[in-house]
Design a protein around this motif. Structure first.
Motif, PDB file in Angstrom:
ATOM      1  N   GLY A  78       0.864  -1.178   0.000  1.00 42.46           N
ATOM      2  CA  GLY A  78       0.000   0.000   0.000  1.00 42.46           C
ATOM      3  C   GLY A  78       0.893   1.218   0.000  1.00 42.46           C
ATOM      4  O   GLY A  78       1.996   1.170   0.545  1.00 42.46           O
ATOM      5  N   MET A  79       0.443   2.278  -0.641  1.00 42.45           N
ATOM      6  CA  MET A  79       1.264   3.486  -0.593  1.00 42.45           C
ATOM      7  C   MET A  79       0.385   4.718  -0.396  1.00 42.45           C
ATOM      8  O   MET A  79      -0.626   4.886  -1.073  1.00 42.45           O
ATOM      9  CB  MET A  79       2.072   3.646  -1.878  1.00 42.45           C
ATOM     10  CG  MET A  79       2.940   4.877  -1.864  1.00 42.45           C
ATOM     11  SD  MET A  79       4.489   4.650  -2.689  1.00 42.45           S
ATOM     12  CE  MET A  79       5.194   6.274  -2.572  1.00 42.45           C
ATOM     13  N   LEU A  80       0.800   5.525   0.537  1.00 41.64           N
ATOM     14  CA  LEU A  80       0.108   6.798   0.786  1.00 41.64           C
ATOM     15  C   LEU A  80       0.976   7.916   0.234  1.00 41.64           C
ATOM     16  O   LEU A  80       2.070   8.154   0.741  1.00 41.64           O
ATOM     17  CB  LEU A  80      -0.108   6.993   2.288  1.00 41.64           C
ATOM     18  CG  LEU A  80      -0.839   8.273   2.643  1.00 41.64           C
ATOM     19  CD1 LEU A  80      -2.331   8.080   2.489  1.00 41.64           C
ATOM     20  CD2 LEU A  80      -0.544   8.681   4.075  1.00 41.64           C
ATOM     21  N   ASN A  92     -13.253   5.674  -4.478  1.00 43.65           N
ATOM     22  CA  ASN A  92     -11.793   5.636  -4.384  1.00 43.65           C
ATOM     23  C   ASN A  92     -11.322   4.444  -3.568  1.00 43.65           C
ATOM     24  O   ASN A  92     -10.377   3.751  -3.950  1.00 43.65           O
ATOM     25  CB  ASN A  92     -11.278   6.931  -3.753  1.00 43.65           C
ATOM     26  CG  ASN A  92     -10.776   7.920  -4.788  1.00 43.65           C
ATOM     27  OD1 ASN A  92      -9.714   7.740  -5.370  1.00 43.65           O
ATOM     28  ND2 ASN A  92     -11.575   8.950  -5.047  1.00 43.65           N
ATOM     29  N   VAL A  93     -11.985   4.211  -2.445  1.00 49.64           N
ATOM     30  CA  VAL A  93     -11.571   3.094  -1.588  1.00 49.64           C
ATOM     31  C   VAL A  93     -11.953   1.766  -2.238  1.00 49.64           C
ATOM     32  O   VAL A  93     -11.240   0.756  -2.100  1.00 49.64           O
ATOM     33  CB  VAL A  93     -12.212   3.227  -0.182  1.00 49.64           C
ATOM     34  CG1 VAL A  93     -11.778   2.087   0.715  1.00 49.64           C
ATOM     35  CG2 VAL A  93     -11.815   4.565   0.445  1.00 49.64           C
ATOM     36  N   ALA A  94     -13.065   1.786  -2.981  1.00 53.67           N
ATOM     37  CA  ALA A  94     -13.507   0.547  -3.638  1.00 53.67           C
ATOM     38  C   ALA A  94     -12.672   0.221  -4.871  1.00 53.67           C
ATOM     39  O   ALA A  94     -12.684  -0.918  -5.340  1.00 53.67           O
ATOM     40  CB  ALA A  94     -14.978   0.691  -4.038  1.00 53.67           C
ATOM     41  N   TYR A  95     -11.953   1.235  -5.372  1.00 59.32           N
ATOM     42  CA  TYR A  95     -11.258   1.081  -6.653  1.00 59.32           C
ATOM     43  C   TYR A  95     -10.338  -0.154  -6.719  1.00 59.32           C
ATOM     44  O   TYR A  95     -10.465  -0.963  -7.646  1.00 59.32           O
ATOM     45  CB  TYR A  95     -10.485   2.358  -6.968  1.00 59.32           C
ATOM     46  CG  TYR A  95      -9.932   2.422  -8.369  1.00 59.32           C
ATOM     47  CD1 TYR A  95     -10.751   2.710  -9.444  1.00 59.32           C
ATOM     48  CD2 TYR A  95      -8.587   2.178  -8.611  1.00 59.32           C
ATOM     49  CE1 TYR A  95     -10.246   2.750 -10.733  1.00 59.32           C
ATOM     50  CE2 TYR A  95      -8.081   2.221  -9.896  1.00 59.32           C
ATOM     51  CZ  TYR A  95      -8.907   2.514 -10.960  1.00 59.32           C
ATOM     52  OH  TYR A  95      -8.394   2.541 -12.226  1.00 59.32           O
ATOM     53  N   PRO A  96      -9.421  -0.334  -5.765  1.00 58.31           N
ATOM     54  CA  PRO A  96      -8.556  -1.528  -5.846  1.00 58.31           C
ATOM     55  C   PRO A  96      -9.351  -2.823  -5.747  1.00 58.31           C
ATOM     56  O   PRO A  96      -8.995  -3.819  -6.380  1.00 58.31           O
ATOM     57  CB  PRO A  96      -7.617  -1.378  -4.633  1.00 58.31           C
ATOM     58  CG  PRO A  96      -7.716   0.044  -4.222  1.00 58.31           C
ATOM     59  CD  PRO A  96      -9.084   0.492  -4.602  1.00 58.31           C
ATOM     60  N   ARG A 119      -7.814   3.542   1.417  1.00 61.42           N
ATOM     61  CA  ARG A 119      -7.614   2.894   0.107  1.00 61.42           C
ATOM     62  C   ARG A 119      -6.364   2.013   0.123  1.00 61.42           C
ATOM     63  O   ARG A 119      -6.364   0.920  -0.452  1.00 61.42           O
ATOM     64  CB  ARG A 119      -7.492   3.966  -0.976  1.00 61.42           C
ATOM     65  CG  ARG A 119      -7.460   3.406  -2.374  1.00 61.42           C
ATOM     66  CD  ARG A 119      -7.421   4.493  -3.419  1.00 61.42           C
ATOM     67  NE  ARG A 119      -6.162   5.239  -3.406  1.00 61.42           N
ATOM     68  CZ  ARG A 119      -5.867   6.208  -4.255  1.00 61.42           C
ATOM     69  NH1 ARG A 119      -6.750   6.584  -5.163  1.00 61.42           N
ATOM     70  NH2 ARG A 119      -4.711   6.834  -4.193  1.00 61.42           N
ATOM     71  N   ALA A 120      -5.319   2.506   0.818  1.00 65.92           N
ATOM     72  CA  ALA A 120      -4.064   1.743   0.868  1.00 65.92           C
ATOM     73  C   ALA A 120      -4.237   0.404   1.585  1.00 65.92           C
ATOM     74  O   ALA A 120      -3.531  -0.560   1.289  1.00 65.92           O
ATOM     75  CB  ALA A 120      -2.977   2.572   1.543  1.00 65.92           C
ATOM     76  N   ILE A 123       2.842  -0.931   4.153  1.00 63.84           N
ATOM     77  CA  ILE A 123       2.335   0.362   3.682  1.00 63.84           C
ATOM     78  C   ILE A 123       3.487   1.358   3.718  1.00 63.84           C
ATOM     79  O   ILE A 123       4.235   1.422   4.697  1.00 63.84           O
ATOM     80  CB  ILE A 123       1.189   0.895   4.565  1.00 63.84           C
ATOM     81  CG1 ILE A 123       0.030  -0.097   4.609  1.00 63.84           C
ATOM     82  CG2 ILE A 123       0.690   2.233   4.018  1.00 63.84           C
ATOM     83  CD1 ILE A 123      -1.140   0.388   5.453  1.00 63.84           C
ATOM     84  N   MET A 124       3.606   2.103   2.633  1.00 60.26           N
ATOM     85  CA  MET A 124       4.632   3.153   2.587  1.00 60.26           C
ATOM     86  C   MET A 124       3.929   4.505   2.693  1.00 60.26           C
ATOM     87  O   MET A 124       3.004   4.783   1.929  1.00 60.26           O
ATOM     88  CB  MET A 124       5.417   3.063   1.275  1.00 60.26           C
ATOM     89  CG  MET A 124       6.206   1.775   1.158  1.00 60.26           C
ATOM     90  SD  MET A 124       7.222   1.704  -0.330  1.00 60.26           S
ATOM     91  CE  MET A 124       6.024   1.167  -1.530  1.00 60.26           C
TER      92      MET A 124
END
Lengths: 298, 262
Positions: free
Chosen positions: A114-116, A131-135, A183-184, A192-193
């Motif tokens: 994951g990347m923020l 946006n959160v559902a996108y992945p 989202r990440a 997560i980065m």
């Protein structure tokens, strides 16, 4: 346990190993390395951005990468994510050499990352929910009902379930980053980065982000990499800290040790000193030549 | 002497930069074309872009087509009436629109309206790290962002050119028949008998497809390759309009020479 990190080949004249006086937090096992970086070099044109970095990032816990602006921290994250290709050296993530993977393999690996981004990088034509559902929509075949439940759970984790129908343009900077965090974590990644998560935030938003990064890391039991130059916030949540300057590691250790380190590099950074190993003046001809005698070419 | 060397160095540098951009543009195209097949499985992406690129450009095309047709009819009438050949106004209007003005003016308007919007949208997505964000979510932005816009632009251009020409002919009819009093039957019969389906209409459509391909290629490449700053985005948008317009006019000459030479 910590000797492995100390044994890395870091430029001897600059590196300051911070004393191993504090026990590592529970779960922060440096022998269980998720990301292994060796001899990493990266340049843009003639400017060396990262100059021979070695780094081990454990599978669990929060590792902070700190340093002044423009020292290659974000570049390092992009190299780890395979978005940039190094001039030399290697990066292994979970045993896979990132820059030797085929595109399909790299994308498979990224599903577990994951990347923020600093700006949040939300898709501006989609609502918070989308946006959160996108992945999930891109990479799974879950039913619409299940996607809805998952998205609302992720948004609830960052405190923004009530903002699900807002558009990104209606969010504050802090809210946008929290949505980006939701989202990440939507695909339950192994790491997560966080790229400069605190930059430009008010104290309340900073506090919220600090709390969320710590809590998400604890609850998900994953590897978090926080790239930042916000000293207090980052040191308050990090389990281990690398300090980078001019593309090299100038020190690493636990946050408690950073605070008392006598390394002039680390002292300048932690105390926010205007002059020191990172000079106040950009390299230039002497003032006498430049202003008085006029000997230099302008 | 030093000044001359500096000039030569500067010329060499800008030539190399242009060649590099040209090369990057072709590599980019090679990435975009295979990504088109994704549209088969996700037609929704294409339909959304067809609306954005095509339907939203319709108004300017219709208005411009109407006025161009009206002006053509007026100018043709003034030129032909001295020779008693005013019945040929419709031939002048229809052939000019189908062969040249339809494809060319539509492409120029398309570059100004849709092309610049595509560049700005993609460039802004790059500047706000949305494209990087997609990559890190294991989503290929070439497939999800670029390919639908490219295909939508390519498909929209011939349709818009056809609408431009049709509305232009109607504009010419209004001026020639309703304003100048020419015979309606003569207007249509002259037009129909002098227009060849393949040679005039077909070649015009081929032209507009070629222009659409080039304009949308330049537009999406400029957006994707732009320097992600406000200045870089502004320059990229300007380049899209300028390069597209010049490419359309240059290609028009080449295609006309190939298609209509005896």
């Amino acid at each position: 346990m910590h000797k492995k990190v100390q044994a890395l080949t870091i430029p001897a004249q600059r590196i300051k190993i911070i004393p191993d006086s504090h026990p590592l937090p529970k779960g922060h096992d440096l022998s269980d390395t998720l990301i292994k970086i060796r001899g990493l070099k990266f340049s843009r044109g003639e400017r060396m951005i990262i100059d021979g970095i070695d780094m081990d990032i454990p599978r669990k816990g929060i590792t902070a990468i700190m340093g002044p602006s423009g020292t290659g921290k974000t570049t390092l994250l992009k190299l780890i994510g395979g978005q940039l290709h190094p001039d030399a050296g290697s990066i292994e993530v979970d045993g896979q050499n990132v820059h030797k993977l085929k595109t399909s393999q790299l994308y498979a690996l990224r599903k577990r990352m994951g990347m923020l981004f600093q700006s949040g990088a939300l898709l501006t034509d989609l609502s918070v929910f989308e946006n959160v559902a996108y992945p999930l929509r891109e990479h799974t075949r879950l039913s619409e009902g299940l996607i809805r439940q998952l998205v609302l759970l992720k948004l609830n984790a960052v405190g923004l379930r009530g903002a699900a129908q807002l558009m990104p343009s209606e969010l504050s900077g802090g809210m946008a980053r929290r949505v980006a965090m939701a989202r990440a974590i939507s695909l339950d990644p192994m790491m997560i980065m966080y790229d400069e998560p605190f930059t430009g935030q008010d104290p309340i938003s900073k506090g919220v982000l600090v709390k969320l990064i710590r809590e998400l890391n604890n609850v998900l039991d994953i590897c978090s990499i926080v790239v930042s130059h916000d000293v207090q916030e980052t040191l308050s949540i990090a389990d281990y800290v690398y300090v980078i300057s001019d593309g090299e590691i100038v020190g690493h250790g636990r946050p408690e040790d950073c605070k008392v380190s006598d390394s002039e590099w680390i002292r300048q950074f932690i105390d926010g000193l205007a002059d020191g190993p990172v000079p106040f003046h950009y390299p230039a001809e002497s003032v006498l030549d430049d202003l008085i005698t006029g000997n230099t070419k302008s | 002497m030093m000044l001359l060397f500096d000039k030569l160095q500067s010329l060499g540098h800008s030539s190399l930069t242009s060649l590099q951009r040209l090369g990057r543009g072709h590599v980019f195209l090679m990435q975009v074309l295979p990504a088109m097949e994704g549209m088969l499985f996700r037609p929704g992406l294409l339909i959304r872009q067809m609306y954005s690129v095509g339907v939203l450009t319709l108004l300017i095309i219709v208005v411009a087509g109407l006025f161009v047709g009206m002006v053509m009819a007026l100018q043709s009438y003034y030129a032909l009436v001295d020779f008693g050949a005013e019945d040929s106004v419709s031939v002048m209007v229809v052939l000019s629109l189908l062969r040249e003005l339809g494809p060319v003016v539509t492409a120029l308007l398309f570059a100004g309206r849709a092309g610049s919007a595509l560049t700005a949208e993609i460039g802004l997505m790059k500047a706000t790290e949305q494209l990087s964000g997609m990559e890190m979510m294991a989503v290929n932005p070439i497939e999800r962002v670029i390919a639908p816009r490219f295909l939508a632009g390519f498909l929209s251009m011939p349709l818009l050119a056809a609408i431009f020409s049709a509305v232009g002919v109607m504009g010419g009819y209004l001026v020639a028949v309703e304003l100048l009093g020419l015979d309606a039957g003569a207007f249509w019969s002259q037009a129909v008998s002098n227009v060849d389906l393949y040679h005039d209409l077909g070649n015009g459509m081929i032209k507009s497809a070629v222009f659409g391909f080039v304009v949308v290629w330049i537009a999406v490449f400029e957006g994707y390759d732009c320097v992600p700053t406000s200045d870089g985005l502004g320059k990229a948008t300007t380049r899209t309009v300028v390069h597209s317009s010049l490419a359309v006019l240059g290609l028009d000459f080449v295609l006309t020479a190939l298609m209509f030479s005896e």
